[in-house]
Design a protein around this motif. Sequence first.
Motif, PDB file in Angstrom:
ATOM      1  N   GLN A   1      -9.879 -14.081  -6.860  1.00  0.00           N
ATOM      2  CA  GLN A   1     -11.289 -14.143  -6.459  1.00  0.00           C
ATOM      3  C   GLN A   1     -11.562 -13.265  -5.245  1.00  0.00           C
ATOM      4  OE1 GLN A   1     -12.902 -18.028  -5.767  1.00  0.00           O
ATOM      5  NE2 GLN A   1     -13.147 -18.488  -7.943  1.00  0.00           N
ATOM      6  N   ASN A   2     -10.638 -13.289  -4.282  1.00  0.00           N
ATOM      7  CA  ASN A   2     -10.828 -12.500  -3.063  1.00  0.00           C
ATOM      8  C   ASN A   2     -10.675 -11.005  -3.330  1.00  0.00           C
ATOM      9  OD1 ASN A   2     -11.408 -14.596  -1.246  1.00  0.00           O
ATOM     10  ND2 ASN A   2      -9.248 -15.109  -1.058  1.00  0.00           N
ATOM     11  N   ILE A   3      -9.753 -10.633  -4.208  1.00  0.00           N
ATOM     12  CA  ILE A   3      -9.621  -9.218  -4.579  1.00  0.00           C
ATOM     13  C   ILE A   3     -10.930  -8.729  -5.193  1.00  0.00           C
ATOM     14  CG2 ILE A   3      -8.472  -7.579  -6.121  1.00  0.00           C
ATOM     15  CD1 ILE A   3      -5.947  -9.320  -5.880  1.00  0.00           C
ATOM     16  N   ARG A   4     -11.489  -9.503  -6.109  1.00  0.00           N
ATOM     17  CA  ARG A   4     -12.748  -9.125  -6.769  1.00  0.00           C
ATOM     18  C   ARG A   4     -13.886  -9.039  -5.756  1.00  0.00           C
ATOM     19  NH1 ARG A   4     -17.178 -11.682  -9.239  1.00  0.00           N
ATOM     20  NH2 ARG A   4     -17.976 -10.550 -11.046  1.00  0.00           N
TER      21      ARG A   4
ATOM     22  N   SER B   1      -5.876  -3.162 -17.105  1.00  0.00           N
ATOM     23  CA  SER B   1      -5.554  -4.482 -17.641  1.00  0.00           C
ATOM     24  C   SER B   1      -4.796  -5.327 -16.615  1.00  0.00           C
ATOM     25  CB  SER B   1      -4.716  -4.346 -18.919  1.00  0.00           C
ATOM     26  OG  SER B   1      -4.286  -5.608 -19.379  1.00  0.00           O
ATOM     27  N   THR B   2      -3.858  -4.696 -15.896  1.00  0.00           N
ATOM     28  CA  THR B   2      -3.067  -5.422 -14.891  1.00  0.00           C
ATOM     29  C   THR B   2      -3.945  -5.872 -13.728  1.00  0.00           C
ATOM     30  OG1 THR B   2      -1.043  -4.216 -15.436  1.00  0.00           O
ATOM     31  CG2 THR B   2      -1.145  -5.256 -13.264  1.00  0.00           C
ATOM     32  N   VAL B   3      -4.806  -4.979 -13.241  1.00  0.00           N
ATOM     33  CA  VAL B   3      -5.683  -5.325 -12.125  1.00  0.00           C
ATOM     34  C   VAL B   3      -6.652  -6.429 -12.538  1.00  0.00           C
ATOM     35  CG1 VAL B   3      -7.452  -4.479 -10.529  1.00  0.00           C
ATOM     36  CG2 VAL B   3      -5.499  -3.037 -11.100  1.00  0.00           C
ATOM     37  N   SER B   4      -7.118  -6.368 -13.784  1.00  0.00           N
ATOM     38  CA  SER B   4      -8.009  -7.412 -14.294  1.00  0.00           C
ATOM     39  C   SER B   4      -7.293  -8.761 -14.302  1.00  0.00           C
ATOM     40  CB  SER B   4      -8.472  -7.058 -15.706  1.00  0.00           C
ATOM     41  OG  SER B   4      -9.283  -8.078 -16.245  1.00  0.00           O
ATOM     42  N   LYS B   5      -6.029  -8.764 -14.648  1.00  0.00           N
ATOM     43  CA  LYS B   5      -5.247 -10.003 -14.667  1.00  0.00           C
ATOM     44  C   LYS B   5      -5.026 -10.535 -13.249  1.00  0.00           C
ATOM     45  CE  LYS B   5      -2.838  -9.150 -19.036  1.00  0.00           C
ATOM     46  NZ  LYS B   5      -1.542  -8.856 -19.689  1.00  0.00           N
ATOM     47  N   TYR B   6      -4.879  -9.600 -12.274  1.00  0.00           N
ATOM     48  CA  TYR B   6      -4.778 -10.032 -10.884  1.00  0.00           C
ATOM     49  C   TYR B   6      -6.036 -10.797 -10.492  1.00  0.00           C
ATOM     50  CZ  TYR B   6      -0.826  -6.815  -9.970  1.00  0.00           C
ATOM     51  OH  TYR B   6       0.388  -6.167  -9.967  1.00  0.00           O
ATOM     52  N   GLU B   7      -7.192 -10.230 -10.829  1.00  0.00           N
ATOM     53  CA  GLU B   7      -8.466 -10.835 -10.434  1.00  0.00           C
ATOM     54  C   GLU B   7      -8.721 -12.163 -11.138  1.00  0.00           C
ATOM     55  OE1 GLU B   7     -11.782  -8.212 -10.658  1.00  0.00           O
ATOM     56  OE2 GLU B   7     -11.051  -6.916  -9.038  1.00  0.00           O
ATOM     57  N   LYS B   8      -8.229 -12.305 -12.339  1.00  0.00           N
ATOM     58  CA  LYS B   8      -8.412 -13.549 -13.085  1.00  0.00           C
ATOM     59  C   LYS B   8      -7.391 -14.617 -12.682  1.00  0.00           C
ATOM     60  CE  LYS B   8     -10.341 -11.285 -17.198  1.00  0.00           C
ATOM     61  NZ  LYS B   8     -10.087 -10.941 -18.618  1.00  0.00           N
TER      62      LYS B   8
ATOM     63  N   LEU C   1      -4.373 -12.360   5.214  1.00  0.00           N
ATOM     64  CA  LEU C   1      -4.962 -13.693   5.168  1.00  0.00           C
ATOM     65  C   LEU C   1      -6.296 -13.680   4.424  1.00  0.00           C
ATOM     66  CD1 LEU C   1      -4.968 -16.673   5.946  1.00  0.00           C
ATOM     67  CD2 LEU C   1      -5.977 -16.039   8.139  1.00  0.00           C
ATOM     68  N   ALA C   2      -7.049 -12.581   4.565  1.00  0.00           N
ATOM     69  CA  ALA C   2      -8.335 -12.485   3.881  1.00  0.00           C
ATOM     70  C   ALA C   2      -8.152 -12.461   2.372  1.00  0.00           C
ATOM     71  CB  ALA C   2      -9.085 -11.238   4.339  1.00  0.00           C
ATOM     72  N   ILE C   3      -7.040 -11.883   1.911  1.00  0.00           N
ATOM     73  CA  ILE C   3      -6.766 -11.851   0.475  1.00  0.00           C
ATOM     74  C   ILE C   3      -6.245 -13.197  -0.006  1.00  0.00           C
ATOM     75  CG2 ILE C   3      -5.347 -10.795  -1.332  1.00  0.00           C
ATOM     76  CD1 ILE C   3      -5.413  -8.212   0.233  1.00  0.00           C
ATOM     77  N   ILE C   4      -5.406 -13.823   0.803  1.00  0.00           N
ATOM     78  CA  ILE C   4      -4.890 -15.141   0.424  1.00  0.00           C
ATOM     79  C   ILE C   4      -6.013 -16.156   0.401  1.00  0.00           C
ATOM     80  CG2 ILE C   4      -3.378 -17.063   1.104  1.00  0.00           C
ATOM     81  CD1 ILE C   4      -1.525 -14.967   2.359  1.00  0.00           C
ATOM     82  N   GLY C   5      -6.870 -16.130   1.429  1.00  0.00           N
ATOM     83  CA  GLY C   5      -8.003 -17.053   1.489  1.00  0.00           C
ATOM     84  C   GLY C   5      -7.670 -18.306   2.241  1.00  0.00           C
TER      85      GLY C   5
ATOM     86  N   GLU D   1     -25.714 -13.779  -4.203  1.00  0.00           N
ATOM     87  CA  GLU D   1     -25.367 -15.188  -4.311  1.00  0.00           C
ATOM     88  C   GLU D   1     -24.371 -15.514  -3.207  1.00  0.00           C
ATOM     89  OE1 GLU D   1     -24.562 -18.881  -4.750  1.00  0.00           O
ATOM     90  OE2 GLU D   1     -26.146 -18.013  -6.000  1.00  0.00           O
ATOM     91  N   ILE D   2     -24.666 -16.557  -2.432  1.00  0.00           N
ATOM     92  CA  ILE D   2     -23.824 -16.942  -1.299  1.00  0.00           C
ATOM     93  C   ILE D   2     -22.367 -17.120  -1.710  1.00  0.00           C
ATOM     94  CG2 ILE D   2     -23.294 -18.888   0.244  1.00  0.00           C
ATOM     95  CD1 ILE D   2     -25.429 -17.204   1.436  1.00  0.00           C
ATOM     96  N   ARG D   3     -22.136 -17.694  -2.873  1.00  0.00           N
ATOM     97  CA  ARG D   3     -20.766 -17.974  -3.311  1.00  0.00           C
ATOM     98  C   ARG D   3     -20.100 -16.788  -3.989  1.00  0.00           C
ATOM     99  NH1 ARG D   3     -23.869 -22.051  -2.977  1.00  0.00           N
ATOM    100  NH2 ARG D   3     -23.165 -24.061  -2.158  1.00  0.00           N
ATOM    101  N   GLU D   4     -20.797 -15.656  -4.048  1.00  0.00           N
ATOM    102  CA  GLU D   4     -20.239 -14.421  -4.591  1.00  0.00           C
ATOM    103  C   GLU D   4     -20.555 -13.288  -3.616  1.00  0.00           C
ATOM    104  OE1 GLU D   4     -17.892 -12.673  -6.493  1.00  0.00           O
ATOM    105  OE2 GLU D   4     -18.540 -14.076  -8.041  1.00  0.00           O
TER     106      GLU D   4
END
Length: 233
Positions: free
Chosen positions: A9-12, A34-41, A63-67, A125-128
């Motif tokens: 989610q954070n990568i996206r 395809s690999t990057v898409s799988k990372y984001e999912k 830390l920003a990527i981990i969340g 959107e606040i959550r996106e």
Amino acid sequence: MNVDERVGQNIRKYRMAYNMTLKELAVLLHKSVSTVSKYEKGDISLDMSTFVELSRILKVSPLAIIGDETAKEEEECRYAEKIEKLYMYSYDAIGKVIIKSVIEQQVVEGNGNRYKVHLFNDVSEIREPGDCSGLYTGEYEKEGFIGTYMLHNQALKSEHIMISCVNNLVNPGQQLALVSGLSNYTMLPITFKAVISEKEIVNKEKLMNLLTFNKDDIKQMKQINYLTIQNMK
């Protein structure tokens, strides 16, 4: 939500904030789309080298990527600092709309008054927050009940903004602010009001009262020849 899903989610979010396509990020990472898409999912985990490279490409801390949600969900995990999320509101009188932005900030190690900052400006959107009109990065420094953000636009390096804040005397969870920078419409210097809050503000009437300049503001500006904030008592 597991760790891989949170990371995805954070990568996206950051990719979208940079207005970067999956293909463009895949090229920079030397991975397939395809690999990057799988990372984001969250379908697959990142290896350490890819994780470090993503942090460099997206110009964010690991830390920003981990969340910070990971630290909340996993009690056995203890991170040195968490990411604080704030909500900023301003008013566009031309479009007659309240602009919502999201601030993510992290304390600089060894200095509890300085923060690394990401500002997702004008989010749909606040959550996106990644779906925004622009990403600004920089620092925030506070001293008592006042603070200052110094940020620059990641898409336009020459554009900088300064946000001067003071705690709202009525609501300690809010800061009243003046934002100074260049107008997207005229490319001339401007200053406008903003409210930065620890929680979302849904009361539009309350926001409008805080964000718009009234007759008293104009009167005082004529008397003292500078623009200031009237703190609520």
